[in-house]
Write an enzyme that holds these catalytic residues in place. Structure first.
Site, PDB file in Angstrom:
ATOM      1  N   SER A  78       0.913  -1.257  -0.019  1.00  0.00           N
ATOM      2  CA  SER A  78       0.074   0.086   0.043  1.00  0.00           C
ATOM      3  C   SER A  78       0.776   1.123  -0.015  1.00  0.00           C
ATOM      4  O   SER A  78       1.926   1.196   0.435  1.00  0.00           O
ATOM      5  CB  SER A  78      -0.853   0.028   1.398  1.00  0.00           C
TER       6      SER A  78
HETATM    7  N1  SAM Z   1      -0.832  -4.905   4.074  1.00  0.00           N
HETATM    8  C1  SAM Z   1       0.056  -5.039   3.073  1.00  0.00           C
HETATM    9  C2  SAM Z   1       1.160  -4.585   2.981  1.00  0.00           C
HETATM   10  O1  SAM Z   1       1.626  -3.823   4.000  1.00  0.00           O
HETATM   11  O2  SAM Z   1       2.154  -4.873   1.793  1.00  0.00           O
HETATM   12  C3  SAM Z   1      -0.898  -4.760   1.757  1.00  0.00           C
HETATM   13  C4  SAM Z   1      -1.448  -5.576   1.159  1.00  0.00           C
HETATM   14  S1  SAM Z   1      -2.236  -5.556  -0.616  1.00  0.00           S
HETATM   15  C5  SAM Z   1      -3.036  -4.039  -0.624  1.00  0.00           C
HETATM   16  C6  SAM Z   1      -3.730  -6.534   0.033  1.00  0.00           C
HETATM   17  C7  SAM Z   1      -3.523  -8.199   0.459  1.00  0.00           C
HETATM   18  O3  SAM Z   1      -4.778  -8.638   0.839  1.00  0.00           O
HETATM   19  C8  SAM Z   1      -3.107  -9.067  -0.808  1.00  0.00           C
HETATM   20  O4  SAM Z   1      -1.657  -9.599  -0.480  1.00  0.00           O
HETATM   21  C9  SAM Z   1      -3.956  -9.902  -0.784  1.00  0.00           C
HETATM   22  O5  SAM Z   1      -3.567 -11.278  -1.316  1.00  0.00           O
HETATM   23  C10 SAM Z   1      -4.711  -9.899   0.457  1.00  0.00           C
HETATM   24  N2  SAM Z   1      -6.093 -10.542   0.500  1.00  0.00           N
HETATM   25  C11 SAM Z   1      -7.148 -10.138  -0.362  1.00  0.00           C
HETATM   26  N3  SAM Z   1      -8.355 -10.935   0.232  1.00  0.00           N
HETATM   27  C12 SAM Z   1      -7.439 -11.643   1.237  1.00  0.00           C
HETATM   28  C13 SAM Z   1      -8.537 -12.414   2.287  1.00  0.00           C
HETATM   29  N4  SAM Z   1      -9.614 -12.720   2.111  1.00  0.00           N
HETATM   30  N5  SAM Z   1      -7.713 -13.267   3.261  1.00  0.00           N
HETATM   31  C14 SAM Z   1      -6.432 -12.824   3.462  1.00  0.00           C
HETATM   32  N6  SAM Z   1      -5.727 -12.013   2.521  1.00  0.00           N
HETATM   33  C15 SAM Z   1      -6.329 -11.522   1.472  1.00  0.00           C
END
Ligand code: SAM
Length: 236
Positions: A78
């Protein structure tokens, strides 16, 4: 005279790089402050986390720009402003238990660790999670992680003082509400959930505070655009 980012003769390259990143982090913190982030503990944490370690080496020169960057599997780390904004809404205290849904690169988890928070984090992409676990360990950030669907929360460690969802939800998953800490008899609010809610085109940041066994208070904040929160039911 050397300009600020030119190599200094005789100084090891690693020290020069550290100094360069240190200066870039300070500039990032100053820009977040200018954009209205005023939680000093959040800013201090962002000033300490080496974001360049969380991005692909080919993108390190952009690590301290205020932008989201690709981390593989069509996911992103992000934007620092978004991390600062969500963390400020969560406003965790040292020793709080916080569940993160969407570990991704591990950067958000590292920021929470720097604030003294006990972090539990769930990621649905196993390969991404394995890579991130290795990195967090190497950097000394102690995060309890799990591969799975974060929309179910993580009952084993509930209740949480805070839950932060770092992917865009179409609606608020009930298990996350149920796993927020209830307010204590001594007064004071219960746990807080910070979650972007909306369609794939954009989401509104919401903060939902547990105010009683079955009572919650919702506040709406700015709009953002996250990668989607994908549950097991979505079957993607
Ligand atoms: N917090 C992260 C960072 O600091 O890099 C940013 C994450 S990215 C914007 C969103 C993440 O949510 C992705 O890695 C995606 O695979 C994960 N994601 C999406 N749906 C999810 C779910 N139902 N459970 C767990 N992770 C999920």
């Amino acid at each position: 005279m050397l300009s600020r980012d030119e190599p200094i003769p005789g100084m090891p390259n690693s020290t020069q790089r550290d100094r360069k990143y240190h200066r870039q982090r300070a500039r990032l913190v100053a820009s977040l402050r200018e954009r209205g982030i005023d939680n000093e503990r959040v800013l201090a944490a962002i000033g300490r986390v080496p974001r360049h370690a969380f991005v692909d080496p080919a993108l390190r020169n952009r690590a301290y720009a205020d932008e989201a960057l690709p981390i593989g599997q069509s996911q992103t780390i992000s934007q620092p402003f978004t991390v600062a904004y969500q963390t400020s809404l969560l406003a965790p205290q040292p020793d709080d238990r916080v569940l993160e849904v969407g570990t991704g690169s591990g950067y958000q988890a590292a920021v929470l660790c720097e604030m003294g928070v006990r972090v539990f984090s769930i990621e649905r992409h196993q390969a991404l999670l394995e890579r991130t676990k290795t990195l967090l360990d190497r950097l000394g950030y102690r995060v309890v992680t799990k591969h799975g669907d974060g929309t179910n929360g993580w009952v084993a460690f509930a209740p949480y003082d805070g839950i932060i969802v770092t992917a865009g939800a179409t609606d608020v998953p009930d298990p996350l509400l149920e796993q927020l800490r209830e307010p204590s008899d001594a007064g004071g609010d219960g746990g807080r959930l910070v979650i972007p809610v909306g369609g794939r085109g954009g989401q509104q940041m919401q903060r939902i505070t547990r105010t009683g066994p079955t009572r919650y208070q919702r506040e709406d904040f700015h709009s953002f655009r996250f990668v989607p929160l994908v549950s097991e039911e979505d079957g993607e």
